[in-house]
Scaffold this motif. Structure first.
Motif: not given
Length: 258
Positions: A24-33
């Motif tokens: 997954v992308s870092a953006g997705m990690v940041a948004a999810t968490l």
């Protein structure tokens, strides 16, 4: 709020990555968490440096790496299920004065991991390391009843996939009805399918994802147990399975098996 927020963020990142089949992308990690992008990149970089995460530069995505796999393998090597379950199964035996065991689902079979024999009770076929067809055992039926319907259909797509016994299901339709009966009753049973003259009651043990990680069962001589005693045995087995489920992180929620 966590007393160690950085550690909390890292563990949540690893859990998030483990639940995705693809990087997954870092953006997705940041948004999810709900983390700042700067924090996300910094912590992902630390995980990459320590080998728990790898970065796919061409895709600009992150996924689990070798160190995460080794951590999971270490968990398996320590046999935590058996270590946690053994005292619970032993307490069940001491309380009910009947043989009890713990089994896991392995494809279409069950594999027995723990066998605890009560004093004066006869030896059983369900010794440690023994495999039996899941549809012939109470333990197997208890676990199959907790699987999604699609997974049960994949395991038993036709009658040829089912081991026919004198009292077990012979077709996928009969198996589905039997599993429905297990869910409605609240526990699984078998009578003489494994050994003539013996019956069993079993309940599934659920892990933190609500997956049937194992099953606990009690086996008894038919002539020694009446309907009321069987009900007490089932209640005790359900209690032991619930106790082990809690130890594995299960939290009861409304679930579907579509």
């Amino acid at each position: 709020m966590s007393a160690a927020p950085a550690a909390d963020h890292v563990l949540r990142m690893l859990a998030l990555l483990s639940h995705h089949p693809e990087p997954v992308s870092a953006g997705m990690v940041a948004a999810t968490l709900r983390l700042p992008r700067s924090t996300t990149y910094r912590l992902l970089s630390v995980l990459v440096d320590h080998g728990f995460v790898h970065y796919l530069s061409e895709e600009r995505r992150y996924g689990l790496s070798v160190a995460a796999y080794e951590l999971g393998s270490a968990y398996a090597r320590q046999a935590p299920l058996q270590r946690i379950a053994r005292p619970i199964v032993r307490q069940l035996v001491d309380r009910m004065k009947q043989n009890a065991h713990l089994a896991v689902l392995h494809g279409r079979d069950v594999l027995y991991l723990i066998e605890e024999r009560a004093v004066g009770r006869p030896m059983l076929i369900t010794d440690v390391g023994v495999r039996l067809p899941a549809v012939t055992t109470a333990s197997g039926l208890a676990m199959l009843a907790q699987l999604p319907a699609a997974q049960v259909r994949a395991l038993f797509p036709n009658a040829a996939a089912i081991v026919e016994t004198h009292s077990g299901p012979a077709t996928p339709t009969a198996l589905r009805q039997l599993l429905s009966d297990v869910r409605n009753r609240g526990y699984a049973t078998e009578a003489g399918s494994v050994t003539s003259g013996f019956s069993s009651v079993a309940q599934a043990v659920l892990d933190h994802t609500s997956h049937p990680a194992a099953a606990i069962a009690v086996t008894y001589v038919d002539d020694e147990v009446d309907r009321e005693t069987e009900s007490r045995l089932a209640s005790a087995v359900n209690g032991a399975a619930a106790q082990l489920s809690r130890r594995l992180g299960f939290r009861a929620t409304v679930r579907t098996r579509g």
